[in-house]
Design a protein around this motif. Structure first.
Motif, PDB file in Angstrom:
ATOM      1  N   PHE A 118       0.790  -1.228   0.000  1.00  0.00           N
ATOM      2  CA  PHE A 118       0.000   0.000   0.000  1.00  0.00           C
ATOM      3  C   PHE A 118       0.829   1.288   0.000  1.00  0.00           C
ATOM      4  N   GLY A 119       2.105   1.198   0.334  1.00  0.00           N
ATOM      5  CA  GLY A 119       2.864   2.422   0.583  1.00  0.00           C
ATOM      6  C   GLY A 119       3.839   2.820  -0.491  1.00  0.00           C
ATOM      7  N   GLY A 120       3.640   2.344  -1.719  1.00  0.00           N
ATOM      8  CA  GLY A 120       4.598   2.669  -2.767  1.00  0.00           C
ATOM      9  C   GLY A 120       4.795   4.165  -2.969  1.00  0.00           C
ATOM     10  N   ALA A 121       3.702   4.933  -2.900  1.00  0.00           N
ATOM     11  CA  ALA A 121       3.812   6.379  -3.117  1.00  0.00           C
ATOM     12  C   ALA A 121       4.615   7.062  -2.020  1.00  0.00           C
ATOM     13  N   LEU A 122       4.652   6.457  -0.828  1.00  0.00           N
ATOM     14  CA  LEU A 122       5.386   7.054   0.284  1.00  0.00           C
ATOM     15  C   LEU A 122       6.891   7.052   0.047  1.00  0.00           C
ATOM     16  N   ILE A 123       7.372   6.105  -0.770  1.00  0.00           N
ATOM     17  CA  ILE A 123       8.822   5.966  -0.966  1.00  0.00           C
ATOM     18  C   ILE A 123       9.227   6.103  -2.423  1.00  0.00           C
ATOM     19  N   GLU A 124       8.349   6.648  -3.251  1.00  0.00           N
ATOM     20  CA  GLU A 124       8.708   6.736  -4.667  1.00  0.00           C
ATOM     21  C   GLU A 124       9.865   7.706  -4.910  1.00  0.00           C
ATOM     22  N   HIS A 125      10.131   8.607  -3.942  1.00  0.00           N
ATOM     23  CA  HIS A 125      11.255   9.540  -4.080  1.00  0.00           C
ATOM     24  C   HIS A 125      12.575   8.932  -3.616  1.00  0.00           C
ATOM     25  N   VAL A 126      12.518   7.732  -3.054  1.00  0.00           N
ATOM     26  CA  VAL A 126      13.716   7.073  -2.529  1.00  0.00           C
ATOM     27  C   VAL A 126      14.398   6.295  -3.652  1.00  0.00           C
ATOM     28  N   PRO A 127      15.725   6.408  -3.805  1.00  0.00           N
ATOM     29  CA  PRO A 127      16.416   5.595  -4.819  1.00  0.00           C
ATOM     30  C   PRO A 127      16.040   4.122  -4.668  1.00  0.00           C
ATOM     31  N   GLU A 128      15.770   3.469  -5.779  1.00  0.00           N
ATOM     32  CA  GLU A 128      15.237   2.114  -5.738  1.00  0.00           C
ATOM     33  C   GLU A 128      16.141   1.170  -4.945  1.00  0.00           C
ATOM     34  N   ALA A 129      17.431   1.342  -5.067  1.00  0.00           N
ATOM     35  CA  ALA A 129      18.365   0.454  -4.370  1.00  0.00           C
ATOM     36  C   ALA A 129      18.270   0.598  -2.857  1.00  0.00           C
ATOM     37  N   ASP A 130      17.805   1.753  -2.393  1.00  0.00           N
ATOM     38  CA  ASP A 130      17.738   2.018  -0.952  1.00  0.00           C
ATOM     39  C   ASP A 130      16.403   1.607  -0.333  1.00  0.00           C
ATOM     40  N   ARG A 131      15.408   1.319  -1.152  1.00  0.00           N
ATOM     41  CA  ARG A 131      14.074   1.084  -0.617  1.00  0.00           C
ATOM     42  C   ARG A 131      13.985  -0.129   0.301  1.00  0.00           C
ATOM     43  N   PRO A 132      14.591  -1.272  -0.038  1.00  0.00           N
ATOM     44  CA  PRO A 132      14.485  -2.411   0.889  1.00  0.00           C
ATOM     45  C   PRO A 132      14.996  -2.093   2.286  1.00  0.00           C
ATOM     46  N   GLU A 133      16.086  -1.366   2.384  1.00  0.00           N
ATOM     47  CA  GLU A 133      16.634  -1.046   3.701  1.00  0.00           C
ATOM     48  C   GLU A 133      15.750  -0.036   4.432  1.00  0.00           C
ATOM     49  N   VAL A 134      15.175   0.915   3.703  1.00  0.00           N
ATOM     50  CA  VAL A 134      14.252   1.866   4.330  1.00  0.00           C
ATOM     51  C   VAL A 134      13.048   1.132   4.899  1.00  0.00           C
ATOM     52  N   LEU A 135      12.486   0.195   4.139  1.00  0.00           N
ATOM     53  CA  LEU A 135      11.333  -0.553   4.624  1.00  0.00           C
ATOM     54  C   LEU A 135      11.712  -1.443   5.805  1.00  0.00           C
ATOM     55  N   ARG A 136      12.867  -2.079   5.729  1.00  0.00           N
ATOM     56  CA  ARG A 136      13.305  -2.908   6.849  1.00  0.00           C
ATOM     57  C   ARG A 136      13.421  -2.079   8.124  1.00  0.00           C
ATOM     58  N   ARG A 137      14.008  -0.894   7.996  1.00  0.00           N
ATOM     59  CA  ARG A 137      14.182  -0.019   9.159  1.00  0.00           C
ATOM     60  C   ARG A 137      12.831   0.486   9.670  1.00  0.00           C
ATOM     61  N   ALA A 138      11.894   0.767   8.767  1.00  0.00           N
ATOM     62  CA  ALA A 138      10.555   1.191   9.192  1.00  0.00           C
ATOM     63  C   ALA A 138       9.888   0.095  10.019  1.00  0.00           C
ATOM     64  N   GLY A 139      10.034  -1.152   9.575  1.00  0.00           N
ATOM     65  CA  GLY A 139       9.477  -2.254  10.349  1.00  0.00           C
ATOM     66  C   GLY A 139      10.106  -2.356  11.719  1.00  0.00           C
ATOM     67  N   GLU A 140      11.402  -2.151  11.786  1.00  0.00           N
ATOM     68  CA  GLU A 140      12.114  -2.193  13.058  1.00  0.00           C
ATOM     69  C   GLU A 140      11.599  -1.105  14.003  1.00  0.00           C
ATOM     70  N   LEU A 141      11.370   0.079  13.465  1.00  0.00           N
ATOM     71  CA  LEU A 141      10.901   1.199  14.283  1.00  0.00           C
ATOM     72  C   LEU A 141       9.439   1.036  14.682  1.00  0.00           C
ATOM     73  N   ALA A 142       8.663   0.351  13.851  1.00  0.00           N
ATOM     74  CA  ALA A 142       7.246   0.136  14.162  1.00  0.00           C
ATOM     75  C   ALA A 142       7.036  -0.973  15.174  1.00  0.00           C
ATOM     76  N   ALA A 143       8.012  -1.867  15.310  1.00  0.00           N
ATOM     77  CA  ALA A 143       7.828  -3.070  16.120  1.00  0.00           C
ATOM     78  C   ALA A 143       7.432  -2.808  17.570  1.00  0.00           C
ATOM     79  N   PRO A 144       8.019  -1.828  18.269  1.00  0.00           N
ATOM     80  CA  PRO A 144       7.617  -1.641  19.671  1.00  0.00           C
ATOM     81  C   PRO A 144       6.121  -1.386  19.855  1.00  0.00           C
ATOM     82  N   GLU A 145       5.473  -0.778  18.884  1.00  0.00           N
ATOM     83  CA  GLU A 145       4.044  -0.490  18.999  1.00  0.00           C
ATOM     84  C   GLU A 145       3.170  -1.519  18.294  1.00  0.00           C
ATOM     85  N   LEU A 146       3.638  -2.072  17.190  1.00  0.00           N
ATOM     86  CA  LEU A 146       2.760  -2.882  16.344  1.00  0.00           C
ATOM     87  C   LEU A 146       3.112  -4.365  16.280  1.00  0.00           C
ATOM     88  N   LEU A 147       4.178  -4.799  16.918  1.00  0.00           N
ATOM     89  CA  LEU A 147       4.507  -6.211  17.025  1.00  0.00           C
ATOM     90  C   LEU A 147       4.243  -6.641  18.460  1.00  0.00           C
TER      91      LEU A 147
END
Length: 260
Positions: free
Chosen positions: A208-237
């Protein structure tokens, strides 16, 4: 009905496989719609057609409308009838319908006054508009985690939020300003189990969030998403299970017959 071609942004098969909860949790909206035999119901943003199939099973005829080509194909296949590719902001019908139904689609339509006017024009006098969408505070924790992940790379300012998540009073006033009588508006939290998403928030953002990261270089997107999951975990995991912090806005509105 008017049609506009565009490139697909959805994976319909993955949507059904991992995000089937979107339809499963919509039963209450169909009860509010209460489709009757002989009625015609337009499903605006029909997706893969799962809810339209349930509406038709109750005896109503359905008109399938979606703005995404892959969803149109999937809905047409599921119901064995033609779905229409059209933009929810300016769609038109050949004959007015008894009801317009929408689930989890209106928040993708960011010019809401145009949508409401198109819906009103599609309805018979006394016709009803019954829907559920994301409301204010929807997925705030998910968005916040991604924003922090982007900020760590100096990319937060480029993030574009592609949704319209209104307050209930705001949307109710919009409906009334366009000839509807609002009989119900509900705004409520619904923490939603991402049980079919092994990577939880990361899977949600990929869908659902492709538009949120369309400005991010494609090579960097997997790491950005991984880090977002890490930051979300205290509240949503929680206890090993991922959740999305949904807030839903649900409403029923009827066309004022004197206004037609």
């Amino acid at each position: 009905m008017s049609q506009k071609l565009k490139q697909s942004k959805w994976d319909a098969g993955r949507y059904d496989a991992q995000f089937g909860y979107v339809s499963r949790l919509a039963g209450g909206v169909i009860e509010l719609l209460d489709p009757q035999p002989g009625e015609t119901v337009l499903d605006l943003g029909c997706g893969t057609g799962e809810l339209a199939e349930e509406i038709r099973a109750r005896g109503a005829e359905v008109v399938l409308v979606d703005s995404d080509p892959e969803m149109v194909v999937a809905a047409s296949r599921r119901l064995q009838q033609s779905a229409v590719l059209a933009d929810g902001h300016d769609f038109k019908v050949d004959e007015p319908v008894d009801a317009v139904f929408s689930n989890a689609a209106l928040h993708w339509m960011t010019r809401p006054a145009e949508v409401v006017r198109s819906v009103r024009a599609a309805l018979k006098p006394g016709g009803r508009f019954v829907a559920e969408m994301g409301g204010a505070n929807n997925v705030a924790a998910v968005i916040g985690a991604l924003r922090r992940a982007l900020a760590e790379r100096g990319l937060a300012e480029g993030m574009r939020v592609p949704w319209y998540f209104p307050e209930p009073a705001e949307y109710g006033a919009l409906l009334e300003a366009n000839g509807f009588r609002v009989s119900l508006v509900e705004h409520f939290p619904r923490l939603t189990d991402l049980d079919d998403c092994p990577e939880g928030v990361v899977d949600w953002l990929r869908m659902f969030g492709g538009a949120l990261i369309e400005h991010v270089p494609e090579a960097d997107r997997p790491e950005v998403l991984r880090r977002a999951g890490e930051l979300a975990a205290p509240e949503l995991l929680r206890d090993g299970r991922w959740y999305a912090d949904y807030w839903r806005l649900r409403f029923v509105a009827v066309v004022e017959e004197s206004g037609r």
